[in-house]
Write an enzyme that holds these catalytic residues in place. Sequence first.
Site, PDB file in Angstrom:
ATOM      1  N   ASP A  35       2.104   3.967   2.931  1.00 41.30           N
ATOM      2  CA  ASP A  35       0.875   5.011   2.261  1.00 41.30           C
ATOM      3  C   ASP A  35       1.549   6.027   1.613  1.00 41.30           C
ATOM      4  OD1 ASP A  35      -1.784   5.405   2.064  1.00 41.30           O
ATOM      5  OD2 ASP A  35      -1.967   6.427   4.094  1.00 41.30           O
TER       6      ASP A  35
ATOM      7  N   HIS B 291       1.223   5.207  -2.329  1.00 37.61           N
ATOM      8  CA  HIS B 291       0.690   5.937  -3.294  1.00 37.61           C
ATOM      9  C   HIS B 291       1.793   6.577  -4.134  1.00 37.61           C
ATOM     10  CE1 HIS B 291      -3.560   6.178  -1.995  1.00 37.61           C
ATOM     11  NE2 HIS B 291      -2.929   5.707  -0.802  1.00 37.61           N
TER      12      HIS B 291
ATOM     13  N   HIS C 210       0.837  -1.079  -0.040  1.00 37.10           N
ATOM     14  CA  HIS C 210       0.208  -0.204  -0.098  1.00 37.10           C
ATOM     15  C   HIS C 210       1.010   1.279  -0.093  1.00 37.10           C
ATOM     16  CE1 HIS C 210      -3.992   1.953   1.356  1.00 37.10           C
ATOM     17  NE2 HIS C 210      -3.069   2.894   1.266  1.00 37.10           N
TER      18      HIS C 210
ATOM     19  N   GLU D 127     -10.736   3.489   7.861  1.00 34.70           N
ATOM     20  CA  GLU D 127      -9.478   4.483   8.170  1.00 34.70           C
ATOM     21  C   GLU D 127      -9.775   5.512   9.058  1.00 34.70           C
ATOM     22  OE1 GLU D 127      -7.828   6.651   4.927  1.00 34.70           O
ATOM     23  OE2 GLU D 127      -6.128   7.412   5.966  1.00 34.70           O
TER      24      GLU D 127
HETATM   25 ZN   LIG Z   1      -3.603   5.063   1.038  1.00 29.95          ZN
END
Ligand SMILES: [Zn+2]
Length: 337
Positions: free
Chosen positions: A283, A19, A17, A205
């Site tokens: 992330d 970005h 995970h 989240e």
């Molecule tokens: Zn994310």
Amino acid sequence: MKNFDPKYNDIPKTHLHVHLEGAIRTATIVGIAKEHGLDLPTYDVEELNPYVKVYEQWESLDEVLEAFRIAQMSIASSQVLERIAWEFFEDSARQNIKLLEVRFSPDWAFSGHDLDWDLALHGILSAKKKAEAQFGMAIGLIAITSRSMGVESCEKTVDWAIKHKDVIYGIDLADSEIQHPISEFVRPVLRAKDAGLGITIHSGEDTPASAVFDTIQAVGPERIGHGIHIIEDMSVVELVIERGITLEVNPWSNYLTNAVPTIESHPLKKLFDLGVRVTINSDDPQILETNLNNEYRIAHEILGMTLDEIKTCNRYAVEASFLPDAQKAAVIQELKI
Ligand SMILES: [Zn+2]
């Protein structure tokens, strides 16, 4: 905090995970801006860092929007994208990451300069090919729909991902789940699933366990991004275990965004102990000023996971990866997990 402590650096890792838009080096943002004549608050790397990084637990989302605006503006051409992807792969190799899935939102990331999606993808694929050869890393791509861009954007992203399913292995929904729940996107997500793409959804989240329950009922994803709030409802924990769903957990991100009040109270280990297939991820490593080594440090030194337990998380990650089985089998052998 960036961490290259050999204790963590030497552990072979997986990263599911992350970005791409949140993984651009500050020096690169400055370099691109100079080359392309783009406006920045300052062209000094140290002075720019506070605009493009989040160091403290934030009070509101506004504090990070500027960082993402600058990231979006930096994606100025497919050549730039190739550079960004290559540098991110370099940063990943430096931490001994052996299996990496990187995600991006084409309708958001490529819209700052109205890039042709196929050309942009070509840039990322060039970097991927070079990194796989040079670093011996298995790399997969995931296309994101930013929920706030609406269902039409999701349909368009799914069409594009299906067209490129030989190189894009999964789709994701990111962005505000509170304002745009899963119910808005069921049709395109199921279309992607029917076409054989992997499904992972940001859920739970900053939303309660019920949001994860709704997501599972609506689209049956293999993986959930974050999902940490299931800890508040044991029936959802049991459902996640029963379905074998893997959580992509991002401890430091969860702290910075106030998804958990303190890093010490993060439920990563509790979820692991309950039998949930949790994985450890970063992330947006540049924007959140973290890396996977730092997340491992947090898991081990703050949350009390043993290095063997962390190794198990790596096995969960390979098993849940959207990469082809032959590549996954090779990583399992290499990591001895
Ligand atoms: Zn994310």
